[in-house]
Each structure stands twice: as C-alpha cells, then as structure tokens.
Design a protein around this motif. Structure first.
Motif, PDB file in Angstrom:
ATOM      1  N   MET A   1       0.821  -1.204   0.000  1.00 21.44           N
ATOM      2  CA  MET A   1       0.000   0.000   0.000  1.00 21.44           C
ATOM      3  C   MET A   1       0.856   1.254   0.000  1.00 21.44           C
ATOM      4  O   MET A   1       0.510   2.262  -0.613  1.00 21.44           O
ATOM      5  N   LYS A   2       2.010   1.186   0.682  1.00 24.34           N
ATOM      6  CA  LYS A   2       2.902   2.345   0.706  1.00 24.34           C
ATOM      7  C   LYS A   2       3.424   2.643  -0.696  1.00 24.34           C
ATOM      8  O   LYS A   2       3.471   3.804  -1.117  1.00 24.34           O
TER       9      LYS A   2
ATOM     10  N   LYS B   1       2.802   5.988  -3.059  1.00 21.90           N
ATOM     11  CA  LYS B   1       3.860   6.770  -3.702  1.00 21.90           C
ATOM     12  C   LYS B   1       3.599   6.916  -5.197  1.00 21.90           C
ATOM     13  O   LYS B   1       3.788   7.991  -5.775  1.00 21.90           O
ATOM     14  N   THR B   2       3.154   5.824  -5.808  1.00 18.50           N
ATOM     15  CA  THR B   2       2.861   5.871  -7.236  1.00 18.50           C
ATOM     16  C   THR B   2       1.740   6.853  -7.536  1.00 18.50           C
ATOM     17  O   THR B   2       1.808   7.630  -8.501  1.00 18.50           O
TER      18      THR B   2
ATOM     19  N   ILE C   1       0.881   9.455  -5.810  1.00 19.28           N
ATOM     20  CA  ILE C   1       1.373  10.825  -5.623  1.00 19.28           C
ATOM     21  C   ILE C   1       2.143  11.293  -6.856  1.00 19.28           C
ATOM     22  O   ILE C   1       1.962  12.420  -7.345  1.00 19.28           O
ATOM     23  N   VAL C   2       3.005  10.418  -7.376  1.00 18.64           N
ATOM     24  CA  VAL C   2       3.769  10.767  -8.584  1.00 18.64           C
ATOM     25  C   VAL C   2       2.829  11.006  -9.759  1.00 18.64           C
ATOM     26  O   VAL C   2       2.986  11.979 -10.514  1.00 18.64           O
ATOM     27  N   VAL C   3       1.827  10.138  -9.911  1.00 15.95           N
ATOM     28  CA  VAL C   3       0.864  10.295 -11.007  1.00 15.95           C
ATOM     29  C   VAL C   3       0.094  11.605 -10.864  1.00 15.95           C
ATOM     30  O   VAL C   3      -0.136  12.318 -11.855  1.00 15.95           O
ATOM     31  N   ALA C   4      -0.303  11.929  -9.629  1.00 19.95           N
ATOM     32  CA  ALA C   4      -1.028  13.182  -9.405  1.00 19.95           C
ATOM     33  C   ALA C   4      -0.165  14.394  -9.752  1.00 19.95           C
ATOM     34  O   ALA C   4      -0.646  15.360 -10.364  1.00 19.95           O
TER      35      ALA C   4
ATOM     36  N   HIS D   1       2.518  -3.718  -9.145  1.00 21.00           N
ATOM     37  CA  HIS D   1       2.320  -3.721  -7.694  1.00 21.00           C
ATOM     38  C   HIS D   1       1.600  -4.979  -7.197  1.00 21.00           C
ATOM     39  O   HIS D   1       1.967  -5.525  -6.153  1.00 21.00           O
ATOM     40  N   LEU D   2       0.583  -5.425  -7.930  1.00 21.87           N
ATOM     41  CA  LEU D   2      -0.211  -6.548  -7.437  1.00 21.87           C
ATOM     42  C   LEU D   2       0.402  -7.900  -7.760  1.00 21.87           C
ATOM     43  O   LEU D   2       0.139  -8.875  -7.063  1.00 21.87           O
ATOM     44  N   LEU D   3       1.219  -7.973  -8.799  1.00 23.32           N
ATOM     45  CA  LEU D   3       1.803  -9.252  -9.172  1.00 23.32           C
ATOM     46  C   LEU D   3       3.286  -9.315  -8.820  1.00 23.32           C
ATOM     47  O   LEU D   3       3.704 -10.073  -7.943  1.00 23.32           O
ATOM     48  N   PHE D   4       4.095  -8.492  -9.490  1.00 20.41           N
ATOM     49  CA  PHE D   4       5.543  -8.590  -9.305  1.00 20.41           C
ATOM     50  C   PHE D   4       5.969  -8.195  -7.892  1.00 20.41           C
ATOM     51  O   PHE D   4       6.747  -8.912  -7.251  1.00 20.41           O
ATOM     52  N   ASN D   5       5.485  -7.062  -7.389  1.00 16.87           N
ATOM     53  CA  ASN D   5       5.876  -6.638  -6.040  1.00 16.87           C
ATOM     54  C   ASN D   5       5.359  -7.604  -4.976  1.00 16.87           C
ATOM     55  O   ASN D   5       6.034  -7.857  -3.975  1.00 16.87           O
ATOM     56  N   SER D   6       4.154  -8.129  -5.186  1.00 16.37           N
ATOM     57  CA  SER D   6       3.600  -9.089  -4.227  1.00 16.37           C
ATOM     58  C   SER D   6       4.417 -10.380  -4.232  1.00 16.37           C
ATOM     59  O   SER D   6       4.729 -10.939  -3.170  1.00 16.37           O
ATOM     60  N   LEU D   7       4.770 -10.855  -5.432  1.00 17.72           N
ATOM     61  CA  LEU D   7       5.593 -12.060  -5.531  1.00 17.72           C
ATOM     62  C   LEU D   7       6.957 -11.832  -4.912  1.00 17.72           C
ATOM     63  O   LEU D   7       7.487 -12.697  -4.198  1.00 17.72           O
ATOM     64  N   GLU D   8       7.525 -10.668  -5.158  1.00 16.87           N
ATOM     65  CA  GLU D   8       8.828 -10.333  -4.582  1.00 16.87           C
ATOM     66  C   GLU D   8       8.762 -10.260  -3.058  1.00 16.87           C
ATOM     67  O   GLU D   8       9.657 -10.742  -2.359  1.00 16.87           O
ATOM     68  N   LYS D   9       7.675  -9.699  -2.546  1.00 11.09           N
ATOM     69  CA  LYS D   9       7.523  -9.544  -1.100  1.00 11.09           C
ATOM     70  C   LYS D   9       7.433 -10.894  -0.400  1.00 11.09           C
ATOM     71  O   LYS D   9       8.010 -11.083   0.683  1.00 11.09           O
ATOM     72  N   HIS D  10       6.720 -11.844  -1.006  1.00  9.22           N
ATOM     73  CA  HIS D  10       6.492 -13.127  -0.358  1.00  9.22           C
ATOM     74  C   HIS D  10       7.574 -14.151  -0.667  1.00  9.22           C
ATOM     75  O   HIS D  10       7.486 -15.309  -0.213  1.00  9.22           O
ATOM     76  N   THR D  11       8.580 -13.765  -1.441  1.00  5.22           N
ATOM     77  CA  THR D  11       9.664 -14.703  -1.749  1.00  5.22           C
ATOM     78  C   THR D  11      11.009 -14.099  -1.359  1.00  5.22           C
ATOM     79  O   THR D  11      11.472 -14.288  -0.239  1.00  5.22           O
TER      80      THR D  11
END
Length: 257
Positions: free
Chosen positions: A1-2, A6-7, A9-12, A237-247
C-alpha cells in the motif's frame, strides 16, 4: 500500500504538470488535450467504443503469449543447465534472436500464420522467451557452488536440484527477466495490433489507438495510453511486487525498503 501511495502521488504530480501545460497553451490543443478531455474520451471509450472488449482481448493475447514464453524459456534454460552442449547452442540462439524486435519478424509471422491471433501470440512469445531465458540461465550460473554441493550431498536428483536449489537461488534474476519480458510483450502486442489491425472479433488496444489516431481523436488516443499505464501499474504492484515480497524479500535475499 505504501508503494501504491507513492505511485499515486507521482501520477497526481504529473497530472498537475500536464494540466498546467495545457492551461499555458504550450502546445496546440489538438496535440495536447486537457485531462478533462482525456477523462471524457475514456468514459466514451467504455460506453460507446468497446474499450473494455479491446482491453480483455489484448489481455487474453498477452496472457497466452506470456505463459507460453515463460514455460518455454524455463524448459529450454533448464535443459541448457543440464547439458553443456545444448547450453552452447542455446546461448548462441539467444544472442542471435534477443536483439531482433518483434515487429521486424511480423511480416514473416503473417506469412506463416496469417493475420489471426496466432501471429500476435508468436510475436509476444518471441519478445518474452529470450529475456526470460537469459535471466534464468544467468541466475542459475550465479547460484553459489556450496548450495549445489549441499544438494548433491543430500542425494537430490537433477530435477530436484533445479527446483529446490537453482530456482530459489536465482529468483531475483528471474523476476528481473519477467519484468523485462512483460514490458517487451506489451510493446510487441500494441505494435502488432497497430500494424495489421483486427485479428479477431474485436481489435485490441493497439487497434483502438490506431483508429483514434486515424480519426484525429487525440484525447481518445491518450485515453488508451492511460489504460495501458494503469494496467502496467497494477501488474507491477499486485503481481511482481507481491511475488517479490512473499519470496526474495521474505527470505532476506534483498533488503526491505
């Protein structure tokens, strides 16, 4: 979520800069529509122009291409690790074909498969398989020798060595290759759809962009680009970052941010 925050905020911030440039009339309006015009074009695309069908069509093609490319890359890379002779051959094949853009092979693909979905899937597979294979092989080669020797001392077969030793140890490299393959697959998909148009019952996002460009609907073109960027953000964020976080982050292979 963090990271998502950030993403956003950058987009805005980028959106504000865009709107300020529009208000200052730095470019002609036909070339540089306002965010409101792009938003209206996006809604119009979903309501009248079958944008949702184009999105699903493109996602289906890129899904098939990614799955085929990843599985093929893993099987061939594993075979290259098991056989030194095949490794030399496959390394040469990667060196030859990896620099070739998918669009350059499109005329041949049309001759071989026609202008149907198979041609687009072929271009996507070509764009995915080489960076994925290179990352897998490089990751396997960088696996610490002590891990391999430990697995051999435990009596693991070559298949178990690959699944239990090589694969987890090379996962950071593999994830990097998957991200590169995903980005290249998107470029190949959009390029193929823009060149030969509709390859099924409906056109994909590339065809949608081409039609809007032909109609001089700049806001509609940017609306389709916004959709592509949103899909990219969600996948990241939902696929690559999640996979990276849990591995690899969970295993301490890279430091947490």
């Amino acid at each position: 979520m963090k990271n998502i925050g950030k993403t956003l905020i950058v987009v805005a911030c980028l959106g504000m800069l865009w709107q300020i440039a529009y208000w200052c009339r730095l470019f002609p309006e036909i070339m540089f529509p306002s965010l409101l015009d792009i938003g209206k074009a996006l809604l119009r695309g979903f309501e009248k122009d079958s944008l949702s069908e184009s999105i699903l069509f493109s996602l289906r093609l890129i899904g098939w291409g990614m799955i085929t490319g990843i599985l093929s890359g893993f099987i061939l890379s594993a075979a290259a690790i098991l056989s030194k002779t095949f490794c030399v051959i496959y390394d040469t094949i990667i060196t030859i074909f990896d620099p070739l853009p998918g669009v350059a092979l499109l005329p041949l693909a049309i001759l071989w498969f026609g202008t149907g979905e198979m041609t687009t899937v072929f271009i996507i597979v070509h764009s995915v398989i080489w960076p994925v294979s290179r990352s897998i092989i490089d990751g396997f080669r960088s696996t610490p020798k002590v891990y391999i020797e430990h697995g051999q001392n435990l009596g693991l077969s070559m298949v178990r060595l690959i699944t239990d030793i090589y694969l987890p140890a090379s996962l950071p490299s593999i994830l990097s290759g998957l991200k590169v393959g995903w980005a290249r697959a998107w470029r190949a998909l959009i390029s193929a759809e823009m060149i030969f148009g509709v390859s099924g019952a409906v056109g994909g996002l590339g065809w949608f962009i081409y039609v809007k460009r032909y109609q001089m609907d700049t806001a509609g073109t940017f609306a389709a680009l916004v959709v592509i960027m949103i899909i990219g953000i969600f996948i990241e964020h939902l696929l690559f970052n999640s996979l990276e976080k849990h591995t690899i982050r969970k295993w301490g292979m890279i430091k947490n941010e």
